[in-house]
Structures are given as C-alpha cells and as structure tokens.
Design an enzyme around this catalytic site. Structure first.
Site, PDB file in Angstrom:
ATOM      1  CD  GLN A  46       9.554 -36.938   3.852  1.00 36.85           C
ATOM      2  OE1 GLN A  46       9.210 -38.102   3.766  1.00 36.85           O
ATOM      3  NE2 GLN A  46      10.690 -36.492   3.365  1.00 36.85           N
ATOM      4  CG  ASN A  47       8.796 -36.286  13.001  1.00 34.21           C
ATOM      5  OD1 ASN A  47       9.407 -35.410  13.600  1.00 34.21           O
ATOM      6  ND2 ASN A  47       7.652 -36.780  13.440  1.00 34.21           N
TER       7      ASN A  47
END
Length: 175
Positions: A46-47
C-alpha cells in the site's frame, strides 16, 4: 520480567541506493516491517512510493522486480536512503521509533558529487532537516507515501512530488 515488558529489539535499516550520478536523494525515516522482511525499500504493497515514481517517469515500476526498480532510480539520478540507521520499534509506525541512530547524512555530498537537493519523505524524516540543510543544498519536505498518510490523496501527493522532481530535472520529460 514479563513478556510485555521486554525491550524492543534493535532493528537495522537498509543500505543506501545512490551513486556518483545521484542528483536528488529521497530520505525516508526507517523501513517498515514489510521492507525489513523483504530487504527492499517501500515493500509494503500500500505504500505509494513506487506508484508515484512510476507516474512521474511513465514506467510501470510497481509491476517491475526490485532490481529493475533500483536500476530505474539510478538511471533517473534518484537516490534513496533513510535518516535512521537503526532504532527500536514495534510495528511500522514512525511514532513508535525509539532510541534511533542517525545515518551518516554528512557523507552524502562526498558520496554523490552531482547531488543537487534532498527530499524528506514525510514528517519524521523531515525532523532531521537541520542535518541535511547543513550540506548547503535545497531541502524539501514531501508528503509521506506511507499508507498511514491517508489524509493526502494520491493525486495531491503526486503533484507535490512532481514539483520537487521537476525542479531538479527528474521528471519523465527531463530524465
């Protein structure tokens, strides 16, 4: 001593990705649990780091293997490192970092003779801007690419990153 009162383990960060051609360095705070486990920068799915760079450079970085990603960083004159070399932390939140040891940020100009600027990825990293400003280069605070920074939309983060990268010739048209 109970299990819950044991001190946090000492964690050690990742080595820098930079070379003599590095013109801009992005400094994070310290790798997430996922990044330490993978031994790769910005490994948490999700970064948005790789997604943002991919958008800036017109490359599918998020879908590329790590070696191809790091090759793209170098080809575009971008370095990546963290302000902390080691710390104690449970989980991945910057707010949980304790007893941190700084990386040798003063060595960046020597290690990267073409260095033009330093960008801090998020607030925890930017707390150490006094150290990077001492190098006599422009220093920027970028919005964190971490999934914990949900108050900024992807588009807003991308615009902020594009402004800094364009100022130093690291966008798709200029790379």
């Amino acid at each position: 001593m109970t299990l819950t009162s044991l001190p946090a383990l000492r964690l050690h960060g990742l080595g820098p990705i930079l070379d003599a051609g590095t013109r801009l360095i992005v400094l994070g705070s310290f790798p997430s649990v996922a990044s330490l486990r993978a031994q790769r920068y910005y490994a948490h799915p999700q970064n948005q780091f790789w997604k943002i760079l991919g958008a800036l450079w017109g490359l599918p970085l998020h879908d590329m293997n790590y070696q191809a990603r790091t090759d793209a960083l170098r080809a575009h004159g971008l370095g990546v490192w963290d302000v902390y070399a080691a710390c104690e932390r449970e989980g991945s939140l910057d707010s949980a970092i304790e007893n941190a040891q700084l990386n040798d940020l003063a060595s960046l100009k020597t290690r990267c003779p073409r260095l033009q600027a330093i960008a801090h990825n998020g607030g925890e990293s930017f707390k150490h801007a006094r150290h990077t400003r001492a190098l006599g280069l422009p220093v920027y605070r970028l919005p964190s690419t971490s999934p914990a920074n949900a108050s900024w939309t992807f588009e807003r983060k991308l615009a902020a990153w594009r402004e800094v990268f364009a100022a130093h010739g690291l966008t798709q048209q200029e790379a």
